[in-house]
Design a protein around this motif. Sequence first.
Motif, short mmCIF file in Angstrom:
data_model
loop_
_atom_site.label_atom_id
_atom_site.label_comp_id
_atom_site.label_asym_id
_atom_site.label_seq_id
_atom_site.Cartn_x
_atom_site.Cartn_y
_atom_site.Cartn_z
N ARG A 1 0.85 -1.18 0.00
CA ARG A 1 0.00 0.00 0.00
C ARG A 1 0.89 1.24 0.00
O ARG A 1 2.11 1.14 0.17
N GLY A 2 0.28 2.39 -0.18
CA GLY A 2 1.04 3.63 -0.08
C GLY A 2 1.64 4.09 -1.40
O GLY A 2 1.33 3.56 -2.47
N ALA A 3 2.52 5.09 -1.31
CA ALA A 3 3.08 5.72 -2.50
C ALA A 3 4.60 5.80 -2.45
O ALA A 3 5.21 6.75 -2.93
N SER A 4 5.22 4.79 -1.86
CA SER A 4 6.68 4.72 -1.87
C SER A 4 7.16 4.32 -3.26
O SER A 4 6.39 3.83 -4.09
N ARG A 5 8.43 4.51 -3.53
CA ARG A 5 9.00 4.08 -4.82
C ARG A 5 8.79 2.57 -5.01
O ARG A 5 8.40 2.13 -6.10
N LYS A 6 9.03 1.80 -3.97
CA LYS A 6 8.87 0.35 -4.07
C LYS A 6 7.43 0.00 -4.45
O LYS A 6 7.19 -0.83 -5.33
N ARG A 7 6.47 0.62 -3.77
CA ARG A 7 5.07 0.32 -4.04
C ARG A 7 4.67 0.75 -5.45
O ARG A 7 3.99 0.02 -6.17
N ILE A 8 5.11 1.94 -5.85
CA ILE A 8 4.73 2.45 -7.16
C ILE A 8 5.26 1.57 -8.28
O ILE A 8 4.54 1.24 -9.24
N MET A 9 6.50 1.16 -8.17
CA MET A 9 7.12 0.36 -9.23
C MET A 9 6.45 -1.00 -9.38
O MET A 9 6.30 -1.52 -10.50
N SER A 10 6.04 -1.59 -8.28
CA SER A 10 5.34 -2.89 -8.38
C SER A 10 3.89 -2.68 -8.78
O SER A 10 3.34 -3.46 -9.57
N THR B 1 5.16 8.65 3.42
CA THR B 1 6.19 8.73 2.39
C THR B 1 6.41 10.18 1.99
O THR B 1 5.45 10.88 1.66
N PRO B 2 7.65 10.66 2.00
CA PRO B 2 7.91 12.03 1.53
C PRO B 2 7.42 12.18 0.09
O PRO B 2 7.69 11.30 -0.74
N PHE B 3 6.74 13.27 -0.20
CA PHE B 3 6.18 13.39 -1.55
C PHE B 3 7.28 13.44 -2.60
O PHE B 3 7.06 13.04 -3.76
N GLU B 4 8.47 13.92 -2.25
CA GLU B 4 9.58 13.92 -3.20
C GLU B 4 9.84 12.51 -3.74
O GLU B 4 10.13 12.34 -4.93
N GLU B 5 9.75 11.52 -2.86
CA GLU B 5 9.96 10.13 -3.29
C GLU B 5 8.86 9.70 -4.26
O GLU B 5 9.14 9.07 -5.29
N THR B 6 7.62 10.02 -3.93
CA THR B 6 6.49 9.68 -4.79
C THR B 6 6.61 10.36 -6.14
O THR B 6 6.47 9.72 -7.19
N ALA B 7 6.90 11.65 -6.12
CA ALA B 7 6.94 12.43 -7.36
C ALA B 7 8.06 11.97 -8.28
O ALA B 7 7.88 11.91 -9.51
N GLU B 8 9.24 11.66 -7.73
CA GLU B 8 10.35 11.22 -8.57
C GLU B 8 10.04 9.87 -9.20
O GLU B 8 10.35 9.63 -10.38
N ALA B 9 9.40 8.97 -8.43
CA ALA B 9 9.05 7.67 -8.99
C ALA B 9 8.03 7.82 -10.11
O ALA B 9 8.13 7.16 -11.16
N LEU B 10 7.04 8.69 -9.93
CA LEU B 10 6.05 8.92 -10.98
C LEU B 10 6.71 9.53 -12.22
O LEU B 10 6.36 9.17 -13.36
N ASN B 11 7.61 10.44 -12.01
CA ASN B 11 8.33 11.03 -13.14
C ASN B 11 9.12 9.96 -13.90
O ASN B 11 9.16 9.97 -15.14
N ASP B 12 9.72 9.03 -13.17
CA ASP B 12 10.46 7.95 -13.82
C ASP B 12 9.53 7.09 -14.68
O ASP B 12 9.92 6.64 -15.77
N LEU B 13 8.31 6.86 -14.21
CA LEU B 13 7.35 6.07 -14.99
C LEU B 13 7.00 6.77 -16.30
O LEU B 13 6.87 6.13 -17.34
N VAL B 14 6.88 8.10 -16.24
CA VAL B 14 6.62 8.86 -17.46
C VAL B 14 7.80 8.76 -18.41
O VAL B 14 7.64 8.53 -19.61
N ARG B 15 9.01 8.90 -17.87
CA ARG B 15 10.21 8.82 -18.71
C ARG B 15 10.38 7.43 -19.32
O ARG B 15 10.90 7.28 -20.43
N MET B 16 9.93 6.40 -18.61
CA MET B 16 10.01 5.03 -19.12
C MET B 16 8.93 4.73 -20.15
O MET B 16 8.99 3.71 -20.84
N GLY B 17 7.91 5.58 -20.22
CA GLY B 17 6.82 5.36 -21.15
C GLY B 17 5.72 4.46 -20.62
O GLY B 17 4.78 4.13 -21.35
#
Length: 326
Positions: free
Chosen positions: A99-108, A134-150
């Motif tokens: 659950r949540g919005a950590s990098r680990k959670r977002i990627m899975s 979760t610090p929002f910086e962590e969430t936001a960077e992970a989401l940005n990476d998903l956009v960059r990955m397509g």
Amino acid sequence: MNYVRLGSSGLKISPLCLGCMGFGKGRMHGAWSLDEVESWPFFTRALGHGINFFDTADVYGEGASEALLGKFVRQLANRHQVVIATKFSSPMGKGPNDRGASRKRIMSAVDDSLRRLGTDYIDLYQLHRWDYETPFEETAEALNDLVRMGKVLYVGASSMHTWQFAKALAIQERNGWAKFISMQPQYNLVYREEEREMLPFCRDQGIGVIPWSPLARGFLAGNRHVTGGETARARNDAYARTLYFRENDFLIQQRLVKVAAASGITPMRLALAWVSSRPGITAPIIGATRLDQLDEALSALDLDLDSEVIAQLEAPYEPHPVLGHS
């Protein structure tokens, strides 16, 4: 169908979104959700009328909703002609990182959603609720990476305090990361607290607004009463009773019924037309478990409300506690 831009992005969506929470059997909504055979006509009807925008979440039916939406899109539509929106952060298991919005959670979570949807990208990936751990910086960077990955084309958010949304946008802007283009708040005739800050903020920032529960989970369709209701969802939707059913809510419901009768239209059509007519609203998300409900929702798009009708509908409202953010 007259398509509209989602906020200041170039993404074109129908002014009505088909919410898919009620499609796909699972523990979460098992008492009233529809199975594959029952759900099929809703997608064909929606596509036939030009709806290209579909909203779901990983938690709906514990993944069953995403799986059905993906199957229907593959069989009934051109993938690139539809806009698939899904959400993450709600619990999907008993583990501490389920659950949540950590990098680990977002990627899975995104890979799980892509697998269930049977697609290689998600048009709009939304933070379902604010993650206080979760610090929002962590969430936001992970989401940005998903956009960059397509894997994700755009990112959005749902139900949070305006200060949180403003903080999130500022962090994304400061770091040059993909910014939220949309907000999914609770907004309807019996819950208008978002008019105080969130809706004006979104108008100012060019954020698309796609309200959930524009009919107050059926309360404004006339099938919710003090003792329950006439539909399976009305009888089994315990969450709705935490959001609505206050004395003032029934006064608003009664006013809606009265004004609708005087206008020769149904309460559902009038309530949805009111939401669609409010400044800054892009596309309400309508849930349906009967085809006539979807037809009513589509007919609301053609309804123009005059100022007198709007004033009558809004007059009984009293301030509510903030609800739906958790």
